[in-house]
Structure formats: structure tokens, C-alpha cells
Design an enzyme around this catalytic site. Structure first.
Site, mmCIF file in Angstrom:
data_model
loop_
_atom_site.group_PDB
_atom_site.id
_atom_site.type_symbol
_atom_site.label_atom_id
_atom_site.label_comp_id
_atom_site.label_asym_id
_atom_site.label_seq_id
_atom_site.Cartn_x
_atom_site.Cartn_y
_atom_site.Cartn_z
ATOM 1 N N PRO A 132 15.181 -5.845 31.980
ATOM 2 C CA PRO A 132 15.699 -6.212 30.658
ATOM 3 C C PRO A 132 14.591 -6.841 29.823
ATOM 4 O O PRO A 132 13.698 -7.497 30.375
ATOM 5 C CB PRO A 132 16.786 -7.252 30.982
ATOM 6 C CG PRO A 132 16.473 -7.742 32.359
ATOM 7 C CD PRO A 132 15.768 -6.625 33.074
ATOM 8 N N LYS A 169 9.747 -5.627 55.968
ATOM 9 C CA LYS A 169 8.383 -5.357 55.506
ATOM 10 C C LYS A 169 8.079 -3.854 55.612
ATOM 11 O O LYS A 169 8.328 -3.250 56.665
ATOM 12 C CB LYS A 169 7.424 -6.172 56.385
ATOM 13 C CG LYS A 169 6.027 -6.182 55.877
ATOM 14 C CD LYS A 169 5.142 -7.050 56.759
ATOM 15 C CE LYS A 169 3.697 -6.726 56.477
ATOM 16 N NZ LYS A 169 2.848 -6.822 57.633
ATOM 17 N N LYS A 199 5.845 -5.048 17.253
ATOM 18 C CA LYS A 199 6.753 -5.824 18.131
ATOM 19 C C LYS A 199 7.619 -6.769 17.317
ATOM 20 O O LYS A 199 8.792 -6.981 17.624
ATOM 21 C CB LYS A 199 5.959 -6.609 19.179
ATOM 22 C CG LYS A 199 5.609 -5.770 20.377
ATOM 23 C CD LYS A 199 4.779 -6.489 21.416
ATOM 24 C CE LYS A 199 4.116 -5.427 22.303
ATOM 25 N NZ LYS A 199 3.150 -5.959 23.221
ATOM 26 N N ASN A 219 1.586 -10.253 37.752
ATOM 27 C CA ASN A 219 0.440 -10.142 36.840
ATOM 28 C C ASN A 219 -0.341 -11.448 36.838
ATOM 29 O O ASN A 219 0.033 -12.401 37.514
ATOM 30 C CB ASN A 219 0.913 -9.758 35.428
ATOM 31 C CG ASN A 219 1.862 -10.782 34.854
ATOM 32 O OD1 ASN A 219 1.495 -11.920 34.620
ATOM 33 N ND2 ASN A 219 3.113 -10.383 34.636
ATOM 34 N N ASP A 242 7.554 -5.504 32.985
ATOM 35 C CA ASP A 242 8.391 -4.527 32.284
ATOM 36 C C ASP A 242 9.223 -3.693 33.264
ATOM 37 O O ASP A 242 10.281 -3.188 32.908
ATOM 38 C CB ASP A 242 7.515 -3.588 31.444
ATOM 39 C CG ASP A 242 6.916 -4.311 30.241
ATOM 40 O OD1 ASP A 242 7.561 -5.279 29.765
ATOM 41 O OD2 ASP A 242 5.817 -3.933 29.785
HETATM 42 N N1 CTP Z 1 9.165 -9.934 26.904
HETATM 43 C C1 CTP Z 1 10.385 -10.270 27.420
HETATM 44 N N2 CTP Z 1 10.958 -9.485 28.386
HETATM 45 C C2 CTP Z 1 10.319 -8.369 28.820
HETATM 46 C C3 CTP Z 1 9.054 -8.017 28.280
HETATM 47 C C4 CTP Z 1 8.494 -8.826 27.333
HETATM 48 O O1 CTP Z 1 10.958 -11.290 27.026
HETATM 49 N N3 CTP Z 1 10.906 -7.629 29.747
HETATM 50 C C5 CTP Z 1 8.588 -10.773 25.838
HETATM 51 C C6 CTP Z 1 7.350 -11.553 26.241
HETATM 52 O O2 CTP Z 1 7.711 -12.859 26.681
HETATM 53 C C7 CTP Z 1 6.578 -11.609 24.929
HETATM 54 C C8 CTP Z 1 6.962 -10.345 24.216
HETATM 55 O O3 CTP Z 1 8.185 -9.914 24.821
HETATM 56 O O4 CTP Z 1 7.017 -12.680 24.117
HETATM 57 C C9 CTP Z 1 5.984 -9.227 24.249
HETATM 58 O O5 CTP Z 1 5.588 -8.946 25.554
HETATM 59 P P1 CTP Z 1 4.610 -7.737 25.833
HETATM 60 O O6 CTP Z 1 4.520 -7.513 27.320
HETATM 61 O O7 CTP Z 1 3.341 -7.913 25.054
HETATM 62 O O8 CTP Z 1 5.391 -6.560 25.114
HETATM 63 P P2 CTP Z 1 6.319 -5.439 25.611
HETATM 64 O O9 CTP Z 1 7.556 -5.496 24.785
HETATM 65 O O10 CTP Z 1 6.501 -5.479 27.087
HETATM 66 O O11 CTP Z 1 5.496 -4.161 25.167
HETATM 67 P P3 CTP Z 1 4.220 -3.442 25.891
HETATM 68 O O12 CTP Z 1 4.175 -3.926 27.298
HETATM 69 O O13 CTP Z 1 4.536 -2.010 25.730
HETATM 70 O O14 CTP Z 1 3.022 -3.866 25.079
#
Ligand code: CTP
Length: 399
Positions: free
Chosen positions: A303, A287, A336, A208, A277
Site C-alpha cells: 500500500p 528458512k 509525486k 533499503n 514499494d
Molecule cells: N511512500 C509511502 N508508501 C509507499 C511508498 C512511498 O508512504 N508504499 C511515501 C514515502 O514516505 C515518501 C513518498 O511516498 O514520502 C515518496 O516515496 P518514493 O519512494 O520516492 O516514491 P514512490 O511513490 O514509491 O515512487 P517511485 O518509487 O516510483 O519513485
């Protein structure tokens, strides 16, 4: 209450229009208890008269490197030794370039090399200059050399344009200089920053746009406040902030392992990383070759590092997350906060050129019972404001 009592502040003024604010800055510094001496470059004197600064500081202004009279009194090395803080405000693009490359051909640049005092650089310039690559790279160099950047702010500029590049206000400079070096003394924080890269094959990954800048600024601000900081960084192109211990990882699972190896005994955890995620269910050994067929790929959940830390038996006393949202900011952040059982969450809007890969951001911070709005500003300034919020919630450990 005086916050700079007995601090010796050496103020370096360079040639920008914001120099007109420096008499006010000197007065605010003195009101806060500091002793102030002023050094001006020749260009600064085109914007404001040395006599004005002499009147408000109560001391003769220094400007020449090779000034026999000055050297007989407080010479440049003595001035460098005298200072507890060197503040360069306003710092022009030219001054920043000179500081980044160690010039020593005028009094101010020489003092910056000769002093052991903390150096704070307060940029002020047109928004396009501030966004330019040479200025960006020189600022990164300054930070890697251990100097602090204070600002800039956003808003209307002397040139009539609107954007980032204005000098921050005298009050904000005084606040940033106030002694907070023991605010988090005795505390250890683990911070995640940057994106994660989830491999598809030996040359490709899912990732990302996170630059890691917010997490690095927060790690720097926590260290500046006296905390020990373990920074677990995804793939980013940033220098390690002074006093921060860094571990580099690529994937979410590596990030989780690095965090878990450091969480025992930590007092705080801040998840700033934009963790992927999902990851590809399997990584191709070679490749993946192109074909005319559509390519289907199964992704499996990664996780959630923040949630894992929050429910860990060795949970730090403060667990903070970030939420990057494209809509319904407050609602999503509060959800959250509850779902991951956090103490604090900092939320911002992303997309449309906002937040990711920018030097500035605005944050809405929530706890279960409070809400803070931190307006658009440089990420380094936001990080310092977050540290104040964090410090308020940490149990005191004393010296
Ligand atoms: N985070 C994490 N591990 C993941 C996903 C997120 O530690 N696998 C943490 C990020 O560092 C951040 C917070 O969770 O502090 C929220 O991340 P975000 O991507 O906004 O939330 P998600 O829980 O992934 O929810 P969504 O993508 O559905 O908005």
C-alpha cells in the site's frame, strides 16, 4: 524585531579556532535582545582573550570552578539557575565527549549538569573527527539526554580541508535560539521514518539503506516547535527524540496500520519513511534452502501510505511527502506532489553516497505554487528549516 528579548543566555566557549567568532555571536545575541554571560574553558582562552568577551558582553567572564571571588558574586549554581539557555559554541570533540558523559571537573561541564536551561551544542571540528564513530556516538548520547545539536555546517575548514564540521554562523545560532516553542502549539503530527523490512522467510527480508535520521530529526524539530508528535518508525537504530511518542514497526503494512490508528484528529502527516514499494507475495514458514537453481520470487505492491492518508476522509490539513530520486529531481517531485495530492514535497538526490545513511542532506521543497532550495547542511538544521515552511502553512490554533 528582537527575538530573544529578556532571554538570559549563558555562552560556553571551548577551545577551537571557531572561538574567534564568539565576540560577533555575543553582539548578535545582544542585538536580538538577550542578556549574555560568558564562560570559557582554559583551552578557549588560548584562542581568544577573556577581556574581549568581557567587553562585548558587558560582564566579567567566568572560567574557574573553584574561584572564591566568583563564588562570592555569581557562583556556579547561581549562574546555572540564572540561565534560560546554555549555548556551547564552539563545542570541540573533547567538550562533546565530556558533556555526553557528565563530567563535572570544570566550570562549564558543571554548569551543564547543574542547569535546568535548554542546552544547545554547536560543534566545530575537522571533518574526519566529526565523522568519527566516537563523536557520532557521543552526539547521539547528547541528543538522547535532551541536548540539541546546532550544525555543523559544511565548507572550507581552518585546517584547509573541505567538508562537514564548521561551526554554523552566529546569525544561524541566534535564529535557532529564537523562541519558536509555540510555533506549532496545539497541533498534532504523525511522522513516518526509516526503512521497512519485508520478510522473505523467518531470517531474511527485503529492505533499503534508509537510516531514519531525517525522519527522526523532523519529529524532534516538530516537537521542539510545540507540536505533539506520533513517530511511526521502521527498523532503525536511533534514540527517540525528547517529547516524541514512538511506535516501532517492521513492514509497510504494519506501518500503514500504525499510521491509520493515529490519523484521526491529526493536523499534519509527514511521510519521511523509505517504504518498500513491493513485498514478497508469500513468506516462507522456514528458512529458504540454497539450491543450484535460480530462485524466482513474485513481488506484490505494498500500500502507498502517503497516498492513503491523502485521500482519507480524516485527511490532516497538511500532508507532506519526501521524494528520493536518482535523476530528474524537480520533475519527479512535482509529479509525486500532484499524483498523491500533497501540500508539500521535499525532494533529494540519492545514490553515490548522497542522503541515505548520511548526517547531511540538501532538499528542494515544492508546493503547487512555490519552491524552496535548502542547501547542504546537517539534517537537524534542515529539519528546523522544514518546520518553518510547514508552520507557515498550518492554520493558526493559538496558544
Ligand atoms: N511512500 C509511502 N508508501 C509507499 C511508498 C512511498 O508512504 N508504499 C511515501 C514515502 O514516505 C515518501 C513518498 O511516498 O514520502 C515518496 O516515496 P518514493 O519512494 O520516492 O516514491 P514512490 O511513490 O514509491 O515512487 P517511485 O518509487 O516510483 O519513485
Amino acid at each position: 524585531m528582537t527575538t530573544l528579548a529578556d532571554k538570559k543566555v549563558l555562552l560556553g566557549i571551548t577551545g577551537g579556532i571557531a572561538a574567534y567568532k564568539t565576540p560577533e555571536l555575543v553582539r548578535r545575541l545582544r542585538d536580538a535582545g538577550a542578556q549574555v554571560r560568558v564562560v570559557m574553558t582554559p583551552a578557549a582562552q588560548a584562542f581568544i582573550a577573556p577581556l574581549t568577551l568581557q567587553a562585548v558582553s558587558g560582564h566579567r567572564v567566568h572560567s574557574e570552578l573553584l574561584d572564591a571571588e566568583a563564588e562570592a558574586g555569581m557562583g556556579h549554581i547561581e549562574l546555572a539557575r540564572w540561565a534560560d539557555e546554555l549555548v556551547i559554541a564552539p563545542a570541540t570533540a573533547h567538550a562533546i565527549a565530556r558533556l555526553a558523559h557528565g563530567f563535572a571537573d570544570d566550570l562549564l561541564a558543571t554548569l551543564a549538569l547543574a542547569t535546568e536551561a535548554r542546552i544547545s551544542v554547536v560543534p566545530a571540528m575537522n571533518r574526519v573527527m566529526w565523522a568519527s564513530r566516537p563523536v557520532t556516538e557521543n552526539c547521539q548520547r547528547l541528543e538522547a539526554l535532551g541536548m540539541r545539536l546546532l550544525g555543523p555546517a559544511s565548507g572550507e575548514q581552518a585546517c584547509g580541508e573541505v567538508g562537514a564540521g564548521r561551526m554554523i554562523e552566529p546569525d544561524q545560532i541566534v535564529a535557532a535560539l529564537s523562541d519558536k516553542t509555540d510555533l506549532l502549539a496545539g497541533h498534532r503530527f504523525v511522522v513516518t521514518a526509516g526503512p521497512t523490512h519485508e520478510a522473505l522467510d523467518p531470517v531474511r527480508f527485503l529492505g533499503n539503506r534508509s537510516s531514519g535520521r531525517m525522519g527522526f530529526c523532523l519529529a524532534a524539530a516538530l516537537a521542539e516547535a510545540g507540536a505533539r508528535v506520533d513517530l511511526v518508525a521502521g527498523p532503525v537504530n536511533l534514540a527517540t527524540p525528547p517529547g516524541v511518542s514512538r511506535c516501532d514497526v517492521q513492514s509497510a503494512r504494519e506501518m500503514l496500520a500504525a499510521v491509520m490508528a493515529r490519523i484521526e484528529g491529526a493536523d499534519g502527516f509527514v511521510g519521511v519513511a523509505a517504504v518498500a514499494d513491493y513485498r514478497p507475495e508469500s513468506v516462507a514458514d522456514h528458512k529458504i534452502k540454497k539450491s543450484d537453481e535460480a530462485l524466482a520470487m513474485r513481488l506484490v505492491p505494498n500500500p502507498d501510505i502517503l497516498a492513503e492518508v491523502s485521500k482519507h476522509p480524516a485527511r490532516p490539513s497538511l500532508v507532506m511527502g519526501f521524494a528520493a530520486e536518482t535523476r530528474d529531481l524537480a520533475e519527479a517531485a512535482r509529479q509525486k506532489l500532484a499524483r498523491k495530492q500533497l501540500d508539500l514535497i521535499a525532494a533529494n538526490l540519492v545514490g553515490d553516497g548522497l542522503a541515505f545513511d548520511c548526517k547531511e542532506n540538501a532538499l528542494e521543497v515544492f508546493s503547487t505554487e512555490r519552491h524552496w532550495s535548502l542547501p547542504q547542511q546537517a539534517k537537524s538544521m534542515l529539519a528546523r528549516a522544514l518546520v518553518d515552511i510547514i508552520a507557515e502553512r498550518m492554520p493558526s490554533k493559538g496558544g
